[in-house]
Write a protein that holds these residues in place. Structure first.
Motif, mmCIF file in Angstrom:
data_model
loop_
_atom_site.group_PDB
_atom_site.id
_atom_site.type_symbol
_atom_site.label_atom_id
_atom_site.label_comp_id
_atom_site.label_asym_id
_atom_site.label_seq_id
_atom_site.Cartn_x
_atom_site.Cartn_y
_atom_site.Cartn_z
ATOM 1 N N PRO A 387 36.477 38.016 35.438
ATOM 2 C CA PRO A 387 36.487 37.253 36.705
ATOM 3 C C PRO A 387 35.093 36.858 37.181
ATOM 4 C CG PRO A 387 37.921 39.193 36.836
ATOM 5 C CD PRO A 387 37.148 39.317 35.560
ATOM 6 N N GLN A 388 34.098 37.711 36.954
ATOM 7 C CA GLN A 388 32.743 37.397 37.396
ATOM 8 C C GLN A 388 32.211 36.158 36.693
ATOM 9 O OE1 GLN A 388 29.916 40.463 36.502
ATOM 10 N NE2 GLN A 388 28.233 39.469 37.574
ATOM 11 N N ARG A 390 34.009 33.706 35.323
ATOM 12 C CA ARG A 390 34.750 32.531 35.785
ATOM 13 C C ARG A 390 34.228 32.063 37.144
ATOM 14 N NH1 ARG A 390 39.205 35.628 33.967
ATOM 15 N NH2 ARG A 390 39.868 36.033 36.106
ATOM 16 N N ARG A 391 33.947 33.005 38.024
ATOM 17 C CA ARG A 391 33.454 32.628 39.354
ATOM 18 C C ARG A 391 32.066 32.005 39.267
ATOM 19 N NH1 ARG A 391 33.124 37.236 43.811
ATOM 20 N NH2 ARG A 391 31.640 38.009 42.270
ATOM 21 N N MET A 394 32.522 28.442 38.358
ATOM 22 C CA MET A 394 33.008 27.637 39.479
ATOM 23 C C MET A 394 31.875 27.292 40.446
ATOM 24 S SD MET A 394 36.519 29.701 40.344
ATOM 25 C CE MET A 394 37.662 30.194 39.057
ATOM 26 N N ILE A 395 31.054 28.282 40.775
ATOM 27 C CA ILE A 395 29.989 28.059 41.767
ATOM 28 C C ILE A 395 28.963 27.055 41.247
ATOM 29 C CG2 ILE A 395 28.096 29.171 43.000
ATOM 30 C CD1 ILE A 395 29.782 31.716 43.046
ATOM 31 N N TYR A 415 38.066 30.794 45.191
ATOM 32 C CA TYR A 415 37.611 32.094 44.710
ATOM 33 C C TYR A 415 37.237 32.936 45.923
ATOM 34 C CZ TYR A 415 33.323 29.342 45.129
ATOM 35 O OH TYR A 415 32.341 28.494 45.570
ATOM 36 N N GLU A 416 37.095 34.221 45.689
ATOM 37 C CA GLU A 416 36.812 35.141 46.780
ATOM 38 C C GLU A 416 35.339 35.057 47.176
ATOM 39 O OE1 GLU A 416 37.094 39.954 47.755
ATOM 40 O OE2 GLU A 416 37.763 39.151 45.830
ATOM 41 N N GLU A 417 35.124 34.927 48.461
ATOM 42 C CA GLU A 417 33.753 34.879 48.982
ATOM 43 C C GLU A 417 33.242 36.298 49.209
ATOM 44 O OE1 GLU A 417 31.652 32.454 49.843
ATOM 45 O OE2 GLU A 417 32.851 30.638 49.522
ATOM 46 N N THR A 421 28.437 35.716 46.063
ATOM 47 C CA THR A 421 28.745 34.285 46.139
ATOM 48 C C THR A 421 27.875 33.594 47.176
ATOM 49 O OG1 THR A 421 31.027 34.779 45.525
ATOM 50 C CG2 THR A 421 30.601 32.632 46.501
#
Length: 820
Positions: A387-388, A390-391, A394-395, A415-417, A421
């Motif tokens: 997940p890290q 992938r995030r 995205m960012i 995604y989770e803020e 992030t």
């Protein structure tokens, strides 16, 4: 000119005669020491001495510190007032080659005074002034090692009991102060039009930094040079020349030290100038090594580095080049798979900082290239199982999209803020210059603002909230008539009135979920299904497989809050109520055609949750006595004296019992049979059978590696929950073969799951069975774990492998200490 050279010859002759009078003895007398001292004072400049006189004077100084007895007269002043190069060489020669009866304490005292009186700066300045003399290069090389390695030289001579001034944490700041004094002399000489060189100072700086003492010397140099270069172009030229003259073999250490300790990019630009443009080694360190080959630097260091590249037109070309190479690495599928997560985060930060420094014409010139890199990179990151990662993709993709599409639509992911992030997104905004706080007006603006206020509203240093606000009558009446002051009703306990009743039978739920178009009924059926299954296990067993099939294919029709959780709980309830047929159905569907990856992952999650529930002991249910109890006969006591006889006996026993200690009363833990023990094989073996058989829509060993990672973690949990069961040995052997087949998988999430499987095997299978049945496999696994600890790029994999090695070592010790 002739008069000056004649005076120098006369003084040199006087020194020669004094040295001859001293004689070749090992311990010169007071008269000889005084004569040499007077001759040196008369000579003044050590440069007036010829090579012969310098050689004779050096031998004389060495004889003063090498003899067994301390010479008479002021011999120490010769080292503190005479030529610093000859004095330092004589003192360090005596430390490097001690003689019998040598006076070590006296030499260390003189050397300490030499350092404290600033003679070290005089030594360096002498070499900077006479850099063009014959033999100066050889003399500088010999002195360089002695200056930089003086703490080691002293420590070796006194076997670790050196004075405090020679400790590295004290000596190198002192050396930094000497370097600063020399640079001040250089500045004065340049202003007077005199020629001098900073080459020897650069060599000292480079050698100190390459020895790992950047912190000690640069903590003195960088703050002072930062102040001196603010508005003085001569000092800027001196700093640029200082770093440019560092040899290439030491350039990396110097550049790293300055980048790490400069308080900002503008300061770094003043100190280094265009070093990265002029020196290829420095360019490689800044644009390649610190960004692509290393990843241990902080965000502040990255901002210093990339901000430095952006502050000059000649260096901005390197900034564009760096961004292109970073994006190429960021968009490489091989780099995403094989690089640690920390390095990928480091590269993502560097990309965001580069984007923050780009100007509109530069973005326009490379817009298409940025778009292509963004599409390739975001695909590689979204394919990752972590997940890290992938995030991060995205960012960065959002940031690139916002830069290249300022007017049109931009990418937006969900995604989770969190703090990480927010930190990454903040890098797109350039940090303010050093010493300027954003959003705080200066004093002038405050004064102007106060002057613009009416006399009745002047701040006078008070808070705005302290001023009196005058409200017109119309406004006050409007405020009194408003409804803002009404107290709202407390509606926290209110419940929504239901229009539809919840189903009371499981079959009714199935009918509603499969065929009803009434959305209210559908929602009520989803909410009530889990409780109905648990309250009516017999009815649930009649339709368990059918119900499992309905829930597996159930899709959300309305925006029901917590739908996924409700569906999962109902699936777990069905599986725990009728484990064998439902487990056989779910495990068979995992490898079937025409299922989405989400459904296959749901199957694995339900199997794990059900196995956890079945393996946990359940508290015994208390028998509830209803009003219609079984008839019983109540015996009346014969007389009043026999009443409460049990209480009386207990009190007598308690009063006559002697207790030495009384432990805390412990609550009895619930106990019961492990229901999962007879079901472990039904959950485990069907999942492990067909993993290597690709289907037309499902390939675990190919592109569906995310589901493979979830499968591996599921097998690890099932193996751990199967402890003390009959099938645990067979499960462990099969799982070890499974791990061995996939041990070199490229995805780090899969490798983490495989290492968790090894941990579950070591914790669940009895040690005796492991050594009897899988001895060779364990030895091979141990060798593989050692390789993982040393070579795996993922930090979590290395940690898990190390834990497994410790488990194996503990297992070995346990077997050795067990009685035979």
């Amino acid at each position: 000119m002739a008069a000056g050279s004649g005076r120098g010859l006369i003084m040199a002759a006087a020194l020669e005669s004094a040295l001859q009078a001293a004689g070749p003895g090992p311990c010169p007398g007071a008269e000889a020491v005084g004569a040499v001292r007077e001759a040196l004072a008369a000579a003044g400049d050590p440069a007036a001495l010829g090579e012969r006189e310098r050689a004779r004077l050096g031998a004389f100084l060495r004889s003063l510190v090498a003899g067994p007895e301390e010479p008479a007269g002021p011999w120490r002043s010769l080292f503190l007032e005479g030529p610093p190069v000859l004095a330092f060489c004589a003192l360090t020669d005596s430390l490097a080659a001690p003689r019998p009866g040598w006076r070590l304490a006296a030499v260390l005292e003189v050397l300490e005074q030499f350092l404290r009186q600033g003679r070290l700066s005089a030594l360096i300045w002498e070499l900077c002034q006479h850099h063009a003399q014959p033999g100066s290069a050889e003399r500088q090389d010999a002195l360089l090692g002695r200056i930089v390695c003086l703490p080691d030289l002293v420590g070796n001579s006194v076997l670790g009991q050196s004075p405090a001034v020679f400790f590295p944490q004290h000596y190198f700041p002192l050396l930094g102060g000497a370097v600063l004094q020399v640079l001040h002399n250089v500045s004065s000489s340049l202003r007077d039009g005199l020629d001098c060189s900073v080459s020897f100072v650069s060599h000292i700086l480079g050698k100190v930094c390459v020895h790992g003492r950047q912190k000690e010397i640069l903590s003195v140099l960088v703050p002072r040079l930062t102040d001196l270069t603010k508005a003085d172009c001569i000092w800027q030229r001196i700093c640029w020349r200082l770093v440019e003259c560092v040899p290439d073999r030491w350039m990396e250490a110097v550049v790293l030290g300055f980048v790490q300790r400069a308080p900002g990019a503008d300061v770094l630009s003043r100190l280094l100038g265009n070093l990265v443009v002029k020196n290829k080694k420095a360019q490689f360190v800044v644009t390649q090594k610190m960004l692509l080959l290393q990843y241990g630097y902080t965000t502040a260091v990255l901002q210093n580095l990339l901000g430095y590249l952006s502050l000059d037109s000649l260096r901005r070309a390197l900034l564009i080049k760096v961004l292109q190479e970073l994006l190429e690495t960021w968009g490489s599928s091989s780099a995403v798979k094989h690089s640690p997560a920390e390095q990928q985060q480091y590269i993502s930060k560097a990309i965001l900082i580069c984007l923050s420094h780009l100007k509109e014409p530069e973005i326009e010139s490379c817009r298409q290239e940025l778009l292509t890199s963004m599409m390739e990179g975001v695909k590689c990151h979204l394919d990752s199982s972590l997940p890290q990662i992938r995030r991060l993709g995205m960012i960065v993709a959002e940031s690139i999209s916002s830069k290249i599409n300022t007017d049109g639509p931009v990418l937006k992911f969900q995604y989770e803020e969190d703090d990480e992030t927010r930190e990454l997104k903040s890098l797109l905004v350039q940090a303010p210059p050093l010493g300027v706080l954003p959003g705080l007006p200066d004093n002038d603006s405050n004064e102007n603002a106060d002057a613009a206020l009416p006399p009745g509203l002047e701040s006078n240093g008070k808070s705005p909230t302290a001023t009196t606000h005058v409200v017109p009558d119309e406004e006050s009446d409007a405020e009194l008539d408003s409804d803002d002051d009404l107290i709202p009703y407390d509606m926290s306990e209110d419940k929504e009135l239901k229009k539809t009743k919840a189903p009371v039978y499981i079959r009714d739920c199935i009918e509603v979920l499969t065929g009803s178009e009434d959305l209210d009924k559908w929602e009520e059926a989803v909410k009530a299904l889990e409780s109905l299954v648990r309250k009516n296990p017999a009815a649930a067993r009649e339709v368990s497989v059918e119900l499992a099939k309905v829930l597996l294919h159930l899709e959300e029709k309305t925006c029901l809050e917590g739908f996924a959780e409700l569906r999962q709980k109902a699936q777990v309830a069905v599986l725990t109520t009728d484990p064998i047929p439902v487990a056989q159905y779910l495990t068979s569907q995992f490898y079937s055609l025409n299922y989405s990856l989400r459904q296959r992952v749901d199957i694995l999650d339900v199997l794990v949750l059900a196995a956890q529930e079945l393996s946990c002991p359940k508290a015994p249910r208390k028998t509830k006595h209803s009003g219609a109890q079984n008839p019983c006969i109540q015996l009346l006591p014969e007389n009043g004296s026999s009443k409460d006889w049990r209480r009386i006996v207990d009190e007598r026993i308690k009063s006559k019992t002697r207790r030495f200690a009384k432990g805390q009363s412990q609550v009895e833990q619930p106990s019961g049979p492990n229901e999962f023990s007879s079901l472990a094989g039904h959950f485990f073996f069907p999942l492990i059978q067909n993993f290597d058989r690709p289907l037309s829509t499902f390939d675990l060993l190919g592109e569906d590696h995310f589901v493979l990672g979830r499968l591996v973690h599921t097998l690890a949990v099932l193996m751990y929950l199967a402890v003390n069961t009959m099938a645990v040995t067979a499960m462990g052997k099969a799982l070890l073969e499974f791990v061995w087949a996939l041990r070199f998988h490229t995805d780090s999430y899969v490798r983490q799951g495989l290492l968790s499987c090894v941990s579950s095997i070591l914790l669940s299978v009895p040690a005796e069975r492991l050594l009897q049945d899988v001895t060779e496999e364990l030895l091979e696994t141990r060798s593989w774990l050692e390789d993982v600890v040393e070579k795996d790029p993922d930090g979590d994999c290395r940690r898990l492998a190390l834990q497994n090695l410790l488990l194996m070592e503990n297992l070995k010790k346990k077997l050795e200490t067990a009685p035979s």
